[in-house]
Design an enzyme around this catalytic site. Sequence first.
Site, PDB file in Angstrom:
ATOM      1  N   HIS A   8       0.826  -1.203   0.000  1.00 17.34           N
ATOM      2  CA  HIS A   8       0.000   0.000   0.000  1.00 17.34           C
ATOM      3  C   HIS A   8       0.866   1.261   0.000  1.00 17.34           C
ATOM      4  CE1 HIS A   8      -2.947  -2.926   1.591  1.00 17.34           C
ATOM      5  NE2 HIS A   8      -3.841  -2.135   1.036  1.00 17.34           N
ATOM      6  N   ASP A  50      -4.579  -6.412  -7.815  1.00 19.88           N
ATOM      7  CA  ASP A  50      -4.771  -5.732  -6.541  1.00 19.88           C
ATOM      8  C   ASP A  50      -5.040  -4.255  -6.858  1.00 19.88           C
ATOM      9  OD1 ASP A  50      -4.939  -5.310  -3.834  1.00 19.88           O
ATOM     10  OD2 ASP A  50      -2.967  -6.120  -3.346  1.00 19.88           O
TER      11      ASP A  50
END
Length: 474
Positions: free
Chosen positions: A185, A257
Amino acid sequence: MTTSREALRRLAVGTLMPGFVGTTVPAWIEREYAVGLASVCLYAANVVDPDQLARLCSSLRAAGPELLVAVDEEGGDVTRLHYPTGSTQPGNALLGRLDDTALTRASASAIGGELAAYGINLDLAPVVDVNSADENPVIGVRSFGADAPHVARHSAAYVEGVQSVGIAACAKHFPGHGDTVTDSHHALPRVHAEAHVLDARELEPFRAAIEAGVACIMTSHVVVSAIDAERPATFSPTVLGDVLRDRLGFEGVIVSDALDMAGASAETGIPEAAVRALVAGCDLLCIGSETSQDCFLAVVNAIVDAALSGRLPVGRLEDAADRVALMSRRFGVGAGAEVRGSRDVPGWANGALVRGFEVGEAVRPWLDTPGEPVIVQVASDHNLAVGPVAWGPRAAGLATAEDDVPAGAKVAVAGRGLSARHPAWEVTERLRAQGHPTIVVDCGWPRGGADLVTFGGSVVVAEALGRYLGVPTR
């Protein structure tokens, strides 16, 4: 072959899975569904409570009857259905510790049944990463464990459980995010394990998920140097084509993702990341949690321009859209069922979960010591995958503030991710200095030093902990 811009645009939106801002369906989502939008993904920010979520899902189904509606409902620490109150399932790490694949299958089936009742038909779970790095900042208790064959058994059971009730499962994060100490992230992780280690460790659970018939597999924004030293898996034709398609024989949908993560788009931006992912072999693109209309349109235009220029072969775009459409038909939503909870899995309330706890030598003497048992929960950071969901004893109404600990009480100090710098250790020392018999409980993946480890912080795990320690609900 499709060549007009309008036709290419329809193919492009047939590969996209945006999120959106707010708790109601934006008008632009309805408009894009009318021209081919494949999917939407719901996130914690879209959820207030079960009634609001049911209304939102009903509105989505009215606007897009054939949409793939997706969530990250892993059970345990990562939950969207039970935001912000906390999951009613124990999660992968504790299920792995219990090592009863029937129980894992039942937990997954319960999650799937709850999703189906809302009209959600794609679960972005299970995590099948082997958590081989204890300090992993983003996987941890989301994994079934650190042993590949063990993780593989439970991964297959989870897939079977979710898909047994008509919900598409998604094994993630290919080819493995467990041997990392960086959260994708925030940055781009790298795995430097040798090829034979990757084959025996990272790939084994994915083989098991594929054999179990998993509908889709999610990529990782991780560079696996033994396979492709230059490109993250999401953007690597070698990882997705040579390994996942050719070597492992996966024929389902490859979903990226989230492309708003730094590991995917920090350097290029989301539209360019979307084009790269499609070129590499992704079929369905998860754009991110707060996709705006402008961002969505920029992604669509980038894909269409890439197809018109020849950079993205039209055949690749058609193949991606066809795979997504096939999955959508296979896992179409039937008549809405009554929304039900997922607590009623046999064994949750009879002490079964405690058998998965790691209990140190200090715990039994503490249990035998006279005094009122109380739990003091210490604030602990969460990663972006988990988000600010209620967790641990406080979520279960079992926590006492440090300043409110009564005289003569014995105390369990609970936190998660208990590194050497975690404030739980200072709280423990203060309580011991005041004369309280004190043990330390880690509600996460153990880092060392805790007296008791629960391998998860969901509400149902916290309730089991409270019963074990004899702590009454506050």
